[in-house]
Design a protein around this motif. Structure first.
Motif, PDB file in Angstrom:
ATOM      1  N   PRO A  59       0.816  -1.224   0.000  1.00 27.93           N
ATOM      2  CA  PRO A  59       0.000   0.000   0.000  1.00 27.93           C
ATOM      3  C   PRO A  59       0.844   1.265   0.000  1.00 27.93           C
ATOM      4  O   PRO A  59       1.736   1.423   0.826  1.00 27.93           O
ATOM      5  CB  PRO A  59      -0.798  -0.114   1.301  1.00 27.93           C
ATOM      6  N   ILE A  60       0.577   2.101  -0.959  1.00 24.70           N
ATOM      7  CA  ILE A  60       1.275   3.382  -1.026  1.00 24.70           C
ATOM      8  C   ILE A  60       0.251   4.492  -0.827  1.00 24.70           C
ATOM      9  O   ILE A  60      -0.735   4.568  -1.545  1.00 24.70           O
ATOM     10  CB  ILE A  60       2.013   3.560  -2.371  1.00 24.70           C
ATOM     11  N   PHE A  61       0.509   5.303   0.180  1.00 26.97           N
ATOM     12  CA  PHE A  61      -0.396   6.409   0.457  1.00 26.97           C
ATOM     13  C   PHE A  61       0.335   7.729   0.290  1.00 26.97           C
ATOM     14  O   PHE A  61       1.550   7.804   0.437  1.00 26.97           O
ATOM     15  CB  PHE A  61      -0.930   6.316   1.894  1.00 26.97           C
ATOM     16  N   GLU A  62      -0.442   8.748  -0.013  1.00 28.39           N
ATOM     17  CA  GLU A  62       0.143  10.077  -0.127  1.00 28.39           C
ATOM     18  C   GLU A  62      -0.188  10.863   1.132  1.00 28.39           C
ATOM     19  O   GLU A  62      -1.302  10.794   1.654  1.00 28.39           O
ATOM     20  CB  GLU A  62      -0.393  10.774  -1.371  1.00 28.39           C
ATOM     21  N   TYR A  63       0.814  11.557   1.603  1.00 31.29           N
ATOM     22  CA  TYR A  63       0.645  12.355   2.805  1.00 31.29           C
ATOM     23  C   TYR A  63       1.021  13.805   2.522  1.00 31.29           C
ATOM     24  O   TYR A  63       1.985  14.084   1.822  1.00 31.29           O
ATOM     25  CB  TYR A  63       1.529  11.823   3.940  1.00 31.29           C
ATOM     26  N   GLU A  64       0.243  14.688   3.131  1.00 31.85           N
ATOM     27  CA  GLU A  64       0.536  16.104   3.006  1.00 31.85           C
ATOM     28  C   GLU A  64       1.112  16.587   4.326  1.00 31.85           C
ATOM     29  O   GLU A  64       0.556  16.311   5.390  1.00 31.85           O
ATOM     30  CB  GLU A  64      -0.742  16.887   2.677  1.00 31.85           C
ATOM     31  N   CYS A  65       2.214  17.301   4.243  1.00 29.49           N
ATOM     32  CA  CYS A  65       2.843  17.833   5.440  1.00 29.49           C
ATOM     33  C   CYS A  65       2.030  19.011   5.952  1.00 29.49           C
ATOM     34  O   CYS A  65       1.699  19.926   5.206  1.00 29.49           O
ATOM     35  CB  CYS A  65       4.265  18.282   5.116  1.00 29.49           C
ATOM     36  N   ALA A  66       1.715  18.976   7.267  1.00 28.07           N
ATOM     37  CA  ALA A  66       0.921  20.053   7.850  1.00 28.07           C
ATOM     38  C   ALA A  66       1.749  21.320   8.015  1.00 28.07           C
ATOM     39  O   ALA A  66       1.205  22.392   8.235  1.00 28.07           O
ATOM     40  CB  ALA A  66       0.359  19.612   9.197  1.00 28.07           C
ATOM     41  N   ARG A  67       3.050  21.199   7.931  1.00 24.81           N
ATOM     42  CA  ARG A  67       3.909  22.348   8.155  1.00 24.81           C
ATOM     43  C   ARG A  67       4.246  23.066   6.852  1.00 24.81           C
ATOM     44  O   ARG A  67       4.063  24.266   6.736  1.00 24.81           O
ATOM     45  CB  ARG A  67       5.186  21.892   8.852  1.00 24.81           C
ATOM     46  N   CYS A  68       4.753  22.318   5.858  1.00 26.98           N
ATOM     47  CA  CYS A  68       5.181  22.985   4.626  1.00 26.98           C
ATOM     48  C   CYS A  68       4.280  22.654   3.440  1.00 26.98           C
ATOM     49  O   CYS A  68       4.420  23.250   2.388  1.00 26.98           O
ATOM     50  CB  CYS A  68       6.635  22.649   4.306  1.00 26.98           C
TER      51      CYS A  68
END
Ligand SMILES: [Zn+2]
Length: 112
Positions: free
Chosen positions: A2-11
């Protein structure tokens, strides 16, 4: 795998991560750019047109949004709707009408 995409809450950088096994491992995910551990999972299909329901479910009301978010008229009222949903409040048809006005820009004119 499983490959998921994550968004950084900081940048705000979106990166792909292979996620396997325990929750503990998942929590160790970090931003490859700023090393922040505050990562939020995002849907990888941003290019496709989402329904309002899916926009609502992927929308995080606790995060501040910048101007570009509000420039997308489809996002107007989304925050209020999300919060209302979380609190179990039925905003009713009057709210829907207000959102429609806001989305078409009429509300801003009425307020000024
Ligand atoms: Zn980052």
């Amino acid at each position: 795998m499983p490959i998921f995409e994550y968004e950084c809450a900081r940048c705000g950088l979106v990166s792909s991560h292979v996620v396997m096994g325990s929750k503990r491992r998942r929590e160790r995910l970090g931003c490859p750019q700023c090393k922040s551990a505050r990562m939020r999972r995002v849907m990888s299909s941003f290019a496709v047109v989402e329904s309002e329901a899916s926009r609502l479910s992927s929308f995080d009301a606790s995060r501040p949004r910048d101007d570009s978010f509000y420039r997308d008229s489809r996002n107007v009222g989304l925050w209020a709707k999300k919060r209302a949903k979380e609190m179990g409040v039925d905003l009713g048809p009057k709210f829907e009408a207000t959102v429609e006005k806001a989305r078409s820009g009429r509300l801003i004119k009425e307020m000024t």
